[in-house]
Write an enzyme that holds these catalytic residues in place. Structure first.
Site, PDB file in Angstrom:
ATOM      1  N   TYR A 121     -42.441 -49.804  22.001  1.00  0.00           N
ATOM      2  CA  TYR A 121     -43.602 -49.611  21.124  1.00  0.00           C
ATOM      3  C   TYR A 121     -44.575 -50.785  21.218  1.00  0.00           C
ATOM      4  O   TYR A 121     -45.769 -50.625  21.002  1.00  0.00           O
ATOM      5  CB  TYR A 121     -43.150 -49.499  19.660  1.00  0.00           C
ATOM      6  CG  TYR A 121     -42.758 -48.127  19.196  1.00  0.00           C
ATOM      7  CD1 TYR A 121     -41.912 -47.320  19.935  1.00  0.00           C
ATOM      8  CD2 TYR A 121     -43.240 -47.635  17.981  1.00  0.00           C
ATOM      9  CE1 TYR A 121     -41.539 -46.066  19.483  1.00  0.00           C
ATOM     10  CE2 TYR A 121     -42.874 -46.375  17.523  1.00  0.00           C
ATOM     11  CZ  TYR A 121     -42.025 -45.598  18.280  1.00  0.00           C
ATOM     12  OH  TYR A 121     -41.668 -44.357  17.818  1.00  0.00           O
ATOM     13  N   ASP A 170     -35.031 -38.681  13.367  1.00  0.00           N
ATOM     14  CA  ASP A 170     -35.550 -37.339  13.078  1.00  0.00           C
ATOM     15  C   ASP A 170     -34.473 -36.286  13.296  1.00  0.00           C
ATOM     16  O   ASP A 170     -34.347 -35.332  12.542  1.00  0.00           O
ATOM     17  CB  ASP A 170     -36.778 -37.015  13.955  1.00  0.00           C
ATOM     18  CG  ASP A 170     -38.087 -37.378  13.265  1.00  0.00           C
ATOM     19  OD1 ASP A 170     -38.066 -38.310  12.432  1.00  0.00           O
ATOM     20  OD2 ASP A 170     -39.117 -36.744  13.550  1.00  0.00           O
ATOM     21  N   ASP A 191     -36.174 -43.790  16.811  1.00  0.00           N
ATOM     22  CA  ASP A 191     -37.192 -42.865  16.312  1.00  0.00           C
ATOM     23  C   ASP A 191     -36.698 -41.426  16.475  1.00  0.00           C
ATOM     24  O   ASP A 191     -36.792 -40.603  15.561  1.00  0.00           O
ATOM     25  CB  ASP A 191     -38.498 -43.079  17.096  1.00  0.00           C
ATOM     26  CG  ASP A 191     -39.630 -42.235  16.536  1.00  0.00           C
ATOM     27  OD1 ASP A 191     -39.723 -42.108  15.307  1.00  0.00           O
ATOM     28  OD2 ASP A 191     -40.412 -41.686  17.346  1.00  0.00           O
ATOM     29  N   LYS A 235     -28.939 -46.933  26.176  1.00  0.00           N
ATOM     30  CA  LYS A 235     -28.963 -46.240  27.472  1.00  0.00           C
ATOM     31  C   LYS A 235     -28.638 -47.302  28.524  1.00  0.00           C
ATOM     32  O   LYS A 235     -29.402 -47.558  29.459  1.00  0.00           O
ATOM     33  CB  LYS A 235     -30.368 -45.614  27.653  1.00  0.00           C
ATOM     34  CG  LYS A 235     -30.478 -44.607  28.761  1.00  0.00           C
ATOM     35  CD  LYS A 235     -29.704 -43.316  28.525  1.00  0.00           C
ATOM     36  CE  LYS A 235     -29.717 -42.492  29.811  1.00  0.00           C
ATOM     37  NZ  LYS A 235     -28.734 -41.421  29.823  1.00  0.00           N
ATOM     38  N   ASP A 251     -28.227 -39.974  25.090  1.00  0.00           N
ATOM     39  CA  ASP A 251     -28.192 -38.518  25.317  1.00  0.00           C
ATOM     40  C   ASP A 251     -26.919 -37.917  24.707  1.00  0.00           C
ATOM     41  O   ASP A 251     -26.939 -36.893  24.029  1.00  0.00           O
ATOM     42  CB  ASP A 251     -28.326 -38.174  26.812  1.00  0.00           C
ATOM     43  CG  ASP A 251     -27.422 -39.010  27.704  1.00  0.00           C
ATOM     44  OD1 ASP A 251     -26.775 -39.953  27.207  1.00  0.00           O
ATOM     45  OD2 ASP A 251     -27.358 -38.717  28.921  1.00  0.00           O
TER      46      ASP A 251
HETATM   47  C1  IPM Z   1     -41.645 -43.354  12.064  1.00  0.00           C
HETATM   48  C2  IPM Z   1     -42.900 -42.743  12.627  1.00  0.00           C
HETATM   49  C3  IPM Z   1     -43.678 -43.832  13.351  1.00  0.00           C
HETATM   50  C4  IPM Z   1     -42.788 -44.335  14.490  1.00  0.00           C
HETATM   51  C5  IPM Z   1     -45.060 -43.415  13.853  1.00  0.00           C
HETATM   52  C6  IPM Z   1     -45.916 -42.839  12.750  1.00  0.00           C
HETATM   53  C7  IPM Z   1     -45.767 -44.535  14.553  1.00  0.00           C
HETATM   54  O1  IPM Z   1     -42.609 -41.660  13.446  1.00  0.00           O
HETATM   55  O2  IPM Z   1     -41.747 -44.193  11.152  1.00  0.00           O
HETATM   56  O3  IPM Z   1     -40.549 -43.004  12.514  1.00  0.00           O
HETATM   57  O4  IPM Z   1     -42.754 -43.729  15.558  1.00  0.00           O
HETATM   58  O5  IPM Z   1     -42.115 -45.342  14.286  1.00  0.00           O
HETATM   59 MN    MN Z   2     -40.487 -41.228  13.637  1.00  0.00          MN
END
Ligand code: IPM
Ligand code: MN
Length: 373
Positions: free
Chosen positions: A142, A249, A245, A189, A221
């Site tokens: 990032y 999710d 990240d 990884k 993975d």
């Molecule tokens: C998170 C979000 C952020 C990230 C974005 C909005 C930059 O998805 O906090 O997980 O990727 O870190």
């Molecule tokens: Mn995110």
């Protein structure tokens, strides 16, 4: 006690859900005799509209001076549709993480009994899941050098990590594991990436200081697969920025609703609390977004401030809203009349103020009217 809270509503549904968290905090302040002084600050698309800057200097100042930061959501479809735009809302959040050195994103994933039916996974797979994800968020791909070539035919993003950047979050993860099921899973990884090999080496070394904690390794993975196949196997997950990240999710679906997941981003000096969900642009301004993740972010914030009883009061109120189906349309369950965002917030605040089931006005609950008599 008096606390200064920086409030960054952000974009999309951010302002609506953050308002409900403030209602819950106001109720806590009244019951437990605290003062929460809110300092509102801008970040993201709304800040770009107002000043051309996704993270105005004033926001950084407000956040640095505050005892904690409550954040909503960031992003706008306008920017997603045009990748050539140089100034983007998300830069605000990334820069804030860097400015305040909020290196550790901590993401609890718990299966709520009341919501298991909403999960795409089977009950027997997810029941009892309790995971704590530690995701590094101030380094890695990032933040490395990034560039697109003049002719637009090439681009690169550099991923870099130092031993120090790995060590500090590793210690936090192991300390947390000591108070839990005493297992850390490092997700990387390292069969491909040099930075992952540095993570493995560093984490393995540090693990020797925590003899009672078991360290396991998984390739990203394979971890993505195992997380869905058998989430109960995980306790503390430790991982770098980009992998984290994705894993966060993915893990969020286990809970039955991403609308309930809150996370904290912690540094040595500052801490930010926010829902895991994004801006949900389709719902903006409609009073239909689920405010529970934002309300639970406020609970995490109280926990961080050492206000455990107060945090519990919010959590109990959230549980009660789930029990009674006073929830927004995303998790309405059997309730034919989903509650509006603001009504869920009102109920949570009322319940914190009363904390007594005998006051509940059950007749009106399901028509979204006043819930406490
Ligand atoms: C998170 C979000 C952020 C990230 C974005 C909005 C930059 O998805 O906090 O997980 O990727 O870190
Ligand atoms: Mn995110």
């Amino acid at each position: 006690m008096k606390y200064t809270i920086a409030v960054i509503p952000g974009d999309g549904i951010g302002p609506e859900v953050t308002n409900q968290a403030k209602k819950a905090l106001d109720a806590v302040a009244e019951v437990y005799d605290h003062i929460f002084l809110y300092k509102e600050a801008q970040m993201g698309a709304s800040a770009i509209e107002a000043s051309g800057n996704p993270l105005p200097e004033e926001t950084i100042e407000i956040c640095k001076k505050a005892d904690a930061i409550l954040f909503g959501a960031i992003g706008d479809p306008k920017y997603d549709k045009d990748p050539s735009l140089k100034i983007r809302p998300e830069q605000g959040l990334l820069q804030l993480r860097k400015e305040l050195d909020l290196f550790s994103n901590i993401n609890p994933v718990k299966a709520y009994d009341q919501l298991i039916k909403n999960s795409p996974l089977r009950r027997e797979i997810i029941k009892g899941t309790d995971i704590l994800i530690f995701r590094e968020i101030t380094a890695g791909i990032y933040f490395g050098k990034k560039e697109t070539s003049q002719d637009g035919k090439n681009a690169y993003d550099v991923c870099s990590y130092s031993v120090d950047e790995i060590s500090r979050i590793t210690h936090l993860a192991f300390k947390a594991a000591q108070g839990r099921k005493k297992k850390v899973t490092l997700i990387d990884k390292s069969n491909v990436l040099e930075t992952s090999r540095l993570w493995r080496k560093t984490v393995t070394e540090i693990s020797k200081e925590y003899k009672n904690v078991k360290l396991e390794y998984l390739y990203a993975d394979n971890a993505a697969m195992k997380l869905i196949l058998n989430p109960k196997k995980f306790d503390v997950i430790l991982t770098e920025n980009f992998i984290g990240d994705i894993i966060s999710d993915e893990a969020s679906v286990i809970s039955g609703s991403i609308g309930l997941l809150a996370s904290s981003s912690i540094g040595d000096q500052n801490a930010l609390f926010a829902p895991v969900h994004g801006t949900f642009p389709e719902a903006k301004g409609k009073d239909i977004a689920n405010p529970l993740a934002s309300i639970l972010s406020a609970a995490l914030m109280l926990e961080h401030l050492g206000l455990h009883e107060e945090a519990d009061a919010i959590e109990r109120a959230v549980e009660k809203s789930l029990d009674l189906n006073i929830t927004t349309e995303d998790i309405k369950g059997k309730n034919k009349y989903p509650a509006k965002t603001s009504k869920v917030g009102d109920f949570i605040a009322d319940y914190i103020l009363n904390q007594d089931d005998s006051n509940l006005n059950f007749i009106n609950i399901h028509v979204g009217q006043s819930t406490i008599i």
